[in-house]
Write an enzyme that holds these catalytic residues in place. Structure first.
Site, mmCIF file in Angstrom:
data_model
loop_
_atom_site.group_PDB
_atom_site.id
_atom_site.type_symbol
_atom_site.label_atom_id
_atom_site.label_comp_id
_atom_site.label_asym_id
_atom_site.label_seq_id
_atom_site.Cartn_x
_atom_site.Cartn_y
_atom_site.Cartn_z
ATOM 1 N N ASP A 166 0.851 -1.189 0.000
ATOM 2 C CA ASP A 166 0.000 0.000 0.000
ATOM 3 C C ASP A 166 0.888 1.239 0.000
ATOM 4 O OD1 ASP A 166 -2.439 -1.322 -0.040
ATOM 5 O OD2 ASP A 166 -2.633 -1.338 2.137
ATOM 6 N N ASP A 215 -6.954 -1.479 -4.768
ATOM 7 C CA ASP A 215 -8.072 -1.210 -3.853
ATOM 8 C C ASP A 215 -9.020 -0.175 -4.463
ATOM 9 O OD1 ASP A 215 -6.860 -2.899 -1.958
ATOM 10 O OD2 ASP A 215 -5.873 -1.220 -0.943
#
Length: 171
Positions: free
Chosen positions: A128, A146
């Site tokens: 991330d 995402d």
């Protein structure tokens, strides 16, 4: 022509190029982040007063859901991603390519899901790097995969509302 007799070219599977594009972009960005950024908060890059680039490992699902568990969730989320990807590909096969809205939504979800599965299998975690915040509150870090999963899901939800409005009323 019934949906089951659509050729591959006529079916929504024509839109899988978008899933491939999302996957390639996601993996490329993650590799750039891993190769060029230091890990963790101390190495963040402050971009805007509400946004940082931040390299972190996510052992959970989107937005760090279940990331504090002992590792079982890696395989659970991988399995869920395979099932959802298969289901969406099946639906794309039955949809005509001209149903752009749904095919784009499904392709965005597939591309994002495959990108995160790749990370889980290869690294044991998802990379991330997007950190949005307001004051001292930070939304959990996330990535392109995402984002495309959320956009695709939102498109499916919106389509449900659109379909209800266009259905004829029954008296």
């Amino acid at each position: 022509m019934s949906n089951s007799s659509l050729t591959l070219k006529q079916s929504g599977l024509r839109w899988l190029w978008l899933a491939l594009l999302v996957f390639i972009a996601d993996i490329t960005i993650k590799l750039i982040v891993m190769d060029n950024m230091g890990y963790g908060w101390a190495n963040r890059i402050e971009v805007l007063p509400f946004f940082n680039l931040l390299y972190v490992h996510n052992y959970g699902a989107a937005f760090s859901f279940l990331s504090d568990q002992e590792g079982w969730q890696r395989w659970l989320f991988t399995g869920i991603a395979f099932v959802v990807t298969g289901m969406l590909a099946y639906w794309m096969r039955r949809l005509p390519a001209s149903d752009k809205w749904n095919n784009i939504a499904y392709a965005l979800i597939i591309g994002g899901a495959v990108g995160n599965v790749f990370d889980r299998i290869v690294h044991g975690f998802v990379v991330d790097y997007l950190d949005f915040y307001w004051g001292t509150y930070h939304w959990p870090a996330f990535n392109l995969a995402d984002s495309t999963i959320c956009i695709g899901a939102a498109m499916i939800i919106l389509d449900g509302f659109r379909a209800k409005k266009s259905a004829p009323s029954q008296s």
